[in-house]
Design an enzyme around this catalytic site. Sequence first.
Site, PDB file in Angstrom:
ATOM      1  N   HIS A  39       0.664  -1.667   0.065  1.00 42.75           N
ATOM      2  CA  HIS A  39       0.296  -0.098   0.247  1.00 42.75           C
ATOM      3  C   HIS A  39       0.673   1.510  -0.081  1.00 42.75           C
ATOM      4  O   HIS A  39       0.754   2.681  -0.712  1.00 42.75           O
ATOM      5  CB  HIS A  39      -0.858   0.095   1.074  1.00 42.75           C
ATOM      6  CG  HIS A  39      -2.294  -0.705   1.467  1.00 42.75           C
ATOM      7  ND1 HIS A  39      -1.735  -1.936   2.016  1.00 42.75           N
ATOM      8  CD2 HIS A  39      -2.849  -1.067   0.560  1.00 42.75           C
ATOM      9  CE1 HIS A  39      -2.735  -2.991   2.142  1.00 42.75           C
ATOM     10  NE2 HIS A  39      -3.941  -2.312   0.832  1.00 42.75           N
ATOM     11  N   GLY A 149      -2.826  -1.613  -6.597  1.00 40.16           N
ATOM     12  CA  GLY A 149      -1.203  -2.708  -7.065  1.00 40.16           C
ATOM     13  C   GLY A 149      -1.903  -3.712  -8.316  1.00 40.16           C
ATOM     14  O   GLY A 149      -2.507  -4.416  -8.975  1.00 40.16           O
ATOM     15  N   LYS A 151      -0.975  -7.006  -7.839  1.00 37.06           N
ATOM     16  CA  LYS A 151      -0.867  -8.512  -7.711  1.00 37.06           C
ATOM     17  C   LYS A 151      -2.868  -8.796  -7.942  1.00 37.06           C
ATOM     18  O   LYS A 151      -2.724  -9.950  -7.754  1.00 37.06           O
ATOM     19  CB  LYS A 151      -1.056  -8.618  -5.940  1.00 37.06           C
ATOM     20  CG  LYS A 151      -1.458  -9.319  -4.899  1.00 37.06           C
ATOM     21  CD  LYS A 151      -1.226  -9.047  -4.016  1.00 37.06           C
ATOM     22  CE  LYS A 151      -1.165  -9.870  -2.477  1.00 37.06           C
ATOM     23  NZ  LYS A 151      -3.073 -10.648  -3.064  1.00 37.06           N
TER      24      LYS A 151
END
Length: 292
Positions: A39, A149, A151
Amino acid sequence: MSLAIVRTVRDLRNRVDVWRRAGRTIGVVPTMGALHAGHISLVETALARTDHVIVTLFVNPKQFNNPADLAAYPRTEADDAAKLSPLGVDVLFAPDGEEMYGTGFSTSVSVSGVSEGLCGAHRPGHFDGVATVVTKLLLQSGADFAFFGEKDFQQLQVVRRLVSDLNIPVEIIGCPTVREEDGLALSSRNVRLSAEERGIAPRLAKILFTAAERLEAGGPVEAILEASRRALSDAGFDTVEYLELRDSETLRPVERLDRPARLLAAAWLGATRLIDNVPVGAQGILQSGGIT
């Protein structure tokens, strides 16, 4: 500059209006809290790209298909605020459920195509909840740029599609996955892993990067995918939900590596669900950094 914690949409928009009148650019980093280095990397990218940064903190009940998962999700607002304060973030927007959805809320944003399969197949309703809350946060913040992100790659593609389809005037910035030294992708859920599970968890990334290298070298797609699924099971993962090669833009299945693609996986260790992905295709391994 001190971090302001804002609870209402009206207060947030009043602050944004002041910045707008001054001709400033605005970035937003949507989160559900329990902030980690992944983050923080998004926040730092936002700070470098924009004049003012809003971080949102809202544990969104609409994207949880499992009530136990929602109840167990960490809520650490004070710690999160302490991490953000030294960075120069302008606002932490932390509404409660009533402020976000209100009495009689009855609207849902649904994105087809990129939301289907992968996590969408295993978490019914999840991406409708993501799309709905992200649409609201983008409109509430009025940001010029929003940072997500890679991910959660399927989520990133859902957000890109909804912004394009709904003509929301914001640029979506995808940021590289941040990993531990052993390769494990950072996630707020990693704290749930036992010591034994934490030892197994990095093998997910290692297996993905190995498969990506084999695909880049021209190996047969389905054989490599099947061998990688077996490798995850042999490594100690309890359940392998999926390990698939998908087009990096449309997320349609790829049977032959003739375009930029993503290798995506989800697997369980005990009660913890881990997801990860790596790029495959032109310069994919090089761009991702790989694992040493």
